[in-house]
Design an enzyme around this catalytic site. Structure first.
Site, mmCIF file in Angstrom:
data_model
loop_
_atom_site.group_PDB
_atom_site.id
_atom_site.type_symbol
_atom_site.label_atom_id
_atom_site.label_comp_id
_atom_site.label_asym_id
_atom_site.label_seq_id
_atom_site.Cartn_x
_atom_site.Cartn_y
_atom_site.Cartn_z
ATOM 1 N N TYR A 1 17.369 28.931 10.312
ATOM 2 C CA TYR A 1 16.105 29.445 11.054
ATOM 3 C C TYR A 1 15.459 29.102 12.399
ATOM 4 C CZ TYR A 1 13.962 30.412 6.594
ATOM 5 O OH TYR A 1 13.724 30.326 4.844
ATOM 6 N N LYS B 1 1.062 -1.410 -0.264
ATOM 7 C CA LYS B 1 -0.262 0.098 0.290
ATOM 8 C C LYS B 1 0.996 1.606 -0.252
ATOM 9 C CE LYS B 1 -0.316 -0.583 4.659
ATOM 10 N NZ LYS B 1 -1.201 -0.640 6.339
#
Ligand SMILES: *Cc1c(COP(=O)(O)O)cnc(C)c1O
Length: 376
Positions: A270, A44
């Site tokens: 950041y 899957k």
């Protein structure tokens, strides 16, 4: 030149991992004196990020393939897979039944709505199905008290020529830790144990840790449903995949695209969440969260640069992340970086550092990352 990031998928690692599962099951079946279970290789979510067609090629030795997307099932047929294909969530609407019929898919029946939809179906050939029992996961399946009636309705559909083989299935909620599978096994035995038909209970964690749940006594065929272990990652928090001899099937690699020389007190990225305690060299890697690398991985997450184990520094940005070049003094622009997989940290360790599981990282590999096949 494209950005240097790429993922490599090893078909031979996937085939090897299926072999590990096969030998483990054979050994326990022999010890228990029961026939060895058959394997539904779970592919899957684009084969956990590895690609449906690649999985079809790598898992030729599996008895069946399992997934939930009808499009992925059709792609397996188009890739030449002629064996059984199991739809783990079954079909979703009446129109799907025609696809189940045309592509000879095995469906799960987990809700009475699906059985109602079949009432009006006239398939060209009988459809094989598993009637799913909810033994405590409380996700899909009939409650124990409703199971016998649902199974009886499936048997009526068999008499009407709509259904073929009718199997029994459940899914464990605690196979990867306490309290284990015993309570759900007992529930299965009570509600479905006396009924005929193939039985399928175990995912990777269950078949690895509780092979007795995979090698059931009795004459009915048993099928297991391994997923994550086939890709060389672990279903367990307390056991690395390598302890079972599993090999990583996906490697995420890139290169340094810049080197910065930090002074004591300088910060990286950041928010400046990492501050250099002393002068240091920092490498900038062409890999960020838009590539599927987890943004929640923080300073200290393992990463390999030029073959040396080192660590992530500061926040992961969209397209870049920073690494400590202390352990890799000869690293420079163009040096190879392995984010996870062969020659790098296990994907499960990166996942742990980000507060998640290897499954999520493998499935989340971004579309923009080119995928190559490993040689050999
Ligand atoms: C995903 C899934 C599996 C495979 O689980 P792993 O933990 O990857 O082995 C098995 N059965 C069902 C019903 C699933 O949804």
């Amino acid at each position: 030149m494209p950005r240097p990031i790429h993922a490599t998928v090893s078909l031979s690692a996937m085939t090897h991992n299926l072999g590990v599962v096969r030998r483990h099951l054979d050994q326990h079946a022999r010890a228990a004196g029961v026939p060895a279970p058959s394997v539904w290789a779970v592919i899957k979510a684009n084969a956990y990020g590895h690609g449906i067609e690649r999985a079809v090629a790598a898992f030729q030795a599996a008895q069946g393939l399992a997934m939930l997307d009808l499009d992925e099932a059709v792609r397996c047929r188009e890739a030449g897979w002629v064996g059984p294909i199991l739809l783990l969530e079954g079909f979703f609407q009446p129109g799907d039944i025609e696809i189940v019929d045309r592509y000879h898919l095995t469906t799960v029946l987990h809700d009475i709505a699906q059985i109602d939809m079949l009432q009006h179906a006239r398939p060209a050939r009988r459809l094989d199905a598993y009637v799913k029992l909810n033994t405590g996961m409380n996700r899909l399946g009939f409650a124990p008290a409703a199971y016998a009636q649902a199974h009886a309705r499936a048997c009526q559909l068999h008499e009407q020529g709509v259904l073929g083989t009718i199997g029994r299935m459940t899914h464990f909620a605690h196979a990867d830790g306490p309290p284990g599978v015993a309570a759900q096994m007992a529930c299965f035995a009570e509600a479905a144990g006396h009924l005929p038909g193939p039985a399928s209970l175990c995912n990777s964690a269950a078949l690895l840790r509780y092979p007795e749940a995979a090698c059931l006594p009795g004459d009915e065929p048993a099928w297991v449903r391994p997923g994550i272990c086939l890709y060389g990652a672990s279903p367990f928090e307390d056991e690395p995949a390598s302890a079972r001899g599993l090999l990583p099937a996906m490697t995420l690699a890139s290169e340094l695209i810049a080197v910065q020389h930090l002074r004591a007190g300088d910060t990286v990225g950041y928010g400046g969440s990492f501050r250099a305690p002393a002068p240091m060299r920092v490498g900038v890697v062409a890999c960020g969260y838009a590539d599927g690398y987890p943004r929640h991985a923080g300073t200290g997450t393992p990463v390999y640069v030029a073959g040396a184990a080192t660590r992530l520094l500061g926040r992961v940005s969209m397209d870049m992340l920073a690494v400590d070049l202390g352990p890799a003094p000869s690293a420079r622009v163009g040096s190879p970086v392995v984010l996870w997989g062969d020659g790098g940290p296990p994907v499960d360790e990166v996942a742990r550092a980000a507060g998640t599981i290897g499954y999520e990282l493998l499935c989340a590999l971004a579309r923009r990352v080119p995928v190559r096949l490993a040689q050999g």
